[in-house]
Design a protein around this motif. Sequence first.
Motif, PDB file in Angstrom:
ATOM      1  N   VAL A 181     -61.083  41.376 -10.258  1.00  0.00           N
ATOM      2  CA  VAL A 181     -62.378  42.019 -10.554  1.00  0.00           C
ATOM      3  C   VAL A 181     -63.081  42.419  -9.259  1.00  0.00           C
ATOM      4  O   VAL A 181     -63.593  43.539  -9.118  1.00  0.00           O
ATOM      5  N   GLU A 182     -63.087  41.511  -8.270  1.00  0.00           N
ATOM      6  CA  GLU A 182     -63.751  41.774  -6.990  1.00  0.00           C
ATOM      7  C   GLU A 182     -63.033  42.843  -6.178  1.00  0.00           C
ATOM      8  O   GLU A 182     -63.655  43.641  -5.478  1.00  0.00           O
ATOM      9  N   ASN A 183     -61.707  42.865  -6.290  1.00  0.00           N
ATOM     10  CA  ASN A 183     -60.889  43.757  -5.457  1.00  0.00           C
ATOM     11  C   ASN A 183     -60.631  45.115  -6.103  1.00  0.00           C
ATOM     12  O   ASN A 183     -60.052  46.002  -5.476  1.00  0.00           O
ATOM     13  N   GLY A 184     -61.044  45.285  -7.357  1.00  0.00           N
ATOM     14  CA  GLY A 184     -60.849  46.578  -8.025  1.00  0.00           C
ATOM     15  C   GLY A 184     -59.446  46.813  -8.542  1.00  0.00           C
ATOM     16  O   GLY A 184     -59.042  47.962  -8.755  1.00  0.00           O
ATOM     17  N   ASN A 185     -58.663  45.756  -8.768  1.00  0.00           N
ATOM     18  CA  ASN A 185     -57.319  45.907  -9.351  1.00  0.00           C
ATOM     19  C   ASN A 185     -57.432  46.134 -10.855  1.00  0.00           C
ATOM     20  O   ASN A 185     -58.093  45.348 -11.544  1.00  0.00           O
ATOM     21  N   ASN A 186     -56.817  47.194 -11.366  1.00  0.00           N
ATOM     22  CA  ASN A 186     -56.858  47.453 -12.806  1.00  0.00           C
ATOM     23  C   ASN A 186     -55.538  47.131 -13.499  1.00  0.00           C
ATOM     24  O   ASN A 186     -55.316  47.499 -14.650  1.00  0.00           O
ATOM     25  N   LEU A 187     -54.647  46.451 -12.776  1.00  0.00           N
ATOM     26  CA  LEU A 187     -53.385  45.974 -13.350  1.00  0.00           C
ATOM     27  C   LEU A 187     -53.057  44.621 -12.749  1.00  0.00           C
ATOM     28  O   LEU A 187     -52.975  44.481 -11.532  1.00  0.00           O
ATOM     29  N   VAL A 188     -52.886  43.618 -13.607  1.00  0.00           N
ATOM     30  CA  VAL A 188     -52.496  42.273 -13.166  1.00  0.00           C
ATOM     31  C   VAL A 188     -51.159  41.929 -13.809  1.00  0.00           C
ATOM     32  O   VAL A 188     -51.017  41.995 -15.039  1.00  0.00           O
ATOM     33  N   ILE A 189     -50.180  41.596 -12.973  1.00  0.00           N
ATOM     34  CA  ILE A 189     -48.857  41.200 -13.480  1.00  0.00           C
ATOM     35  C   ILE A 189     -48.606  39.762 -13.047  1.00  0.00           C
ATOM     36  O   ILE A 189     -48.478  39.475 -11.846  1.00  0.00           O
ATOM     37  N   ALA A 190     -48.567  38.854 -14.016  1.00  0.00           N
ATOM     38  CA  ALA A 190     -48.384  37.424 -13.735  1.00  0.00           C
ATOM     39  C   ALA A 190     -46.913  37.058 -13.788  1.00  0.00           C
ATOM     40  O   ALA A 190     -46.271  37.175 -14.836  1.00  0.00           O
ATOM     41  N   ASP A 191     -46.373  36.635 -12.648  1.00  0.00           N
ATOM     42  CA  ASP A 191     -44.963  36.224 -12.554  1.00  0.00           C
ATOM     43  C   ASP A 191     -44.888  34.727 -12.820  1.00  0.00           C
ATOM     44  O   ASP A 191     -45.097  33.906 -11.923  1.00  0.00           O
ATOM     45  N   THR A 192     -44.606  34.351 -14.072  1.00  0.00           N
ATOM     46  CA  THR A 192     -44.584  32.937 -14.449  1.00  0.00           C
ATOM     47  C   THR A 192     -43.276  32.273 -14.032  1.00  0.00           C
ATOM     48  O   THR A 192     -42.314  32.943 -13.651  1.00  0.00           O
ATOM     49  N   ALA A 193     -43.245  30.966 -14.138  1.00  0.00           N
ATOM     50  CA  ALA A 193     -42.073  30.196 -13.717  1.00  0.00           C
ATOM     51  C   ALA A 193     -40.926  30.353 -14.706  1.00  0.00           C
ATOM     52  O   ALA A 193     -41.110  30.341 -15.916  1.00  0.00           O
ATOM     53  N   GLY A 194     -39.734  30.492 -14.163  1.00  0.00           N
ATOM     54  CA  GLY A 194     -38.533  30.490 -14.987  1.00  0.00           C
ATOM     55  C   GLY A 194     -37.897  29.116 -14.948  1.00  0.00           C
ATOM     56  O   GLY A 194     -38.213  28.297 -14.087  1.00  0.00           O
ATOM     57  N   ARG A 195     -37.031  28.838 -15.892  1.00  0.00           N
ATOM     58  CA  ARG A 195     -36.314  27.557 -15.920  1.00  0.00           C
ATOM     59  C   ARG A 195     -34.834  27.844 -16.148  1.00  0.00           C
ATOM     60  O   ARG A 195     -34.464  28.923 -16.594  1.00  0.00           O
ATOM     61  N   LEU A 196     -34.015  26.856 -15.849  1.00  0.00           N
ATOM     62  CA  LEU A 196     -32.587  27.003 -16.136  1.00  0.00           C
ATOM     63  C   LEU A 196     -32.332  26.908 -17.630  1.00  0.00           C
ATOM     64  O   LEU A 196     -31.330  27.377 -18.133  1.00  0.00           O
ATOM     65  N   HIS A 197     -33.254  26.266 -18.343  1.00  0.00           N
ATOM     66  CA  HIS A 197     -33.162  26.182 -19.800  1.00  0.00           C
ATOM     67  C   HIS A 197     -34.577  26.056 -20.355  1.00  0.00           C
ATOM     68  O   HIS A 197     -35.527  25.768 -19.633  1.00  0.00           O
TER      69      HIS A 197
END
Length: 468
Positions: A181-197
């Motif tokens: 919001v402060e930086n003016g980004n209009n796209l947020v892509i959250a790279d969540t954690a992956g697991r082996l299973h």
Amino acid sequence: MAFENLSDRMQMAMRRVTGRGRLTENDIEEMMREVRLSLLEADVNYKVVREFTKEVKSQAMGEKILKGLNPGQQVVKIVNDELKKVMGEEATPLTINMIGITKYMMVGLQGAGKTTTTGKLAMFLRKNNNLKPLLVALDVYRPAAVEQLVTLGNQLGVDVFEMGTKEKPQTIIKKAMEFAVENGNNLVIADTAGRLHIDESMMQELVDIKEFLKPDEVLLTVDAMTGQDAVTVAESFNSTLGVTGAILTKLDGDTRGGAALSLRKVTNIPIKLMGMGEKLDQLEVFHPERMASRILGMGDVMTLVDKVTENIDEDDMMGMMEKMMSGKFNYNDYIKQLKMVKRMGSLGGIMKLIPGMGKALKGQDIDEKQLVYIEAMISSMTKKERKDPTLVSRSSSRRRRVANGSGRSVTEVNRLIQTLDQQKAMMKKMGGMDPSKMNTKDPMAAMRQMQQPGQKIKKGKKKKRLRF
């Protein structure tokens, strides 16, 4: 090439019915047996194979097909239509919030290429939708994942929000949204954690992130080489998170096709994008109708047109065409033309998008190094020679000097001269033709129209390596 083995088997099956004036039920049975085996070998879910073959067979066995004109072509059309249905009929666009911040949540198992795909997606949306991305590193369990995302952000010149590996992902995503919001980004892509299973703690963490973020898309990254195992993974994520779309990765590798042909049909999750290489700009929209055409060896003209439009400036293209038509095409223009082609990707990949070329190139190696050799030969010419091709073509001493300067043989220099002359002659011939009289529906007929009277198209012997 994606689905190469499946494509070969399917085309072989289609040849059992194409070109025949009449088909019998036995012909259809034999074709369907080949189709069934090709799909099973491609690791397509057995339920999908069963439904697919049943539907194709019921339509192909109809009296209208068996007794109609060009029955083989009608059967191929049925197979093509059913392949499209299995993969989702038409492309499904990404949801973009036109008012506020567009939020995407990337999920998937380790090794599927999720973090790299996050970077590719940022580049894709910045280029095509003029968005300002913020990548958020939420994989706190794998330190390399945070570093990888930061590196990708630096390469792309996009913002990356990370708080190391000590804070909880739920805390990081809250701080990241404040930063956006402060930086003016209009796209947020959250790279969540992956697991082996898949495990309960992993899923609960993703649920918590989703509840706070309220993403416009929950995108599942799927390794296309995993076959129908992708369906099991997709069902697990979908039941807990409500996946809105999938991105298939590694489609440039030796992919059997099971994931692409099973995922949508079994889980109803649309495949929205596909990764076609390791480079960050190699992410494309998944078009079921185009993929079906590729599998059946019909090429993919629309994707080729898209690549040309994206990578080649229209003014440059028109200027090049005018020069070629006028006969003023020289080595400076030729090297410029090569660079245009290289911007579209690998030469082999481009050639296979042209209808019929995939089959023609089967078993042949397109040597991309030849483009480097051509550049070396042209660079060894003087400015006058590059501007006036006749200086080199008329002088054996100049040809020897160019060959020595580039480290190539005189034979290769002669071949380069011949290629340039052929291009100029072909374009000059086309420039003098009446477009209204061109047979655009039959490429071979069009080629015959461009021949000189009495001239025949020579068929050369098959070579293991194609030179340009």
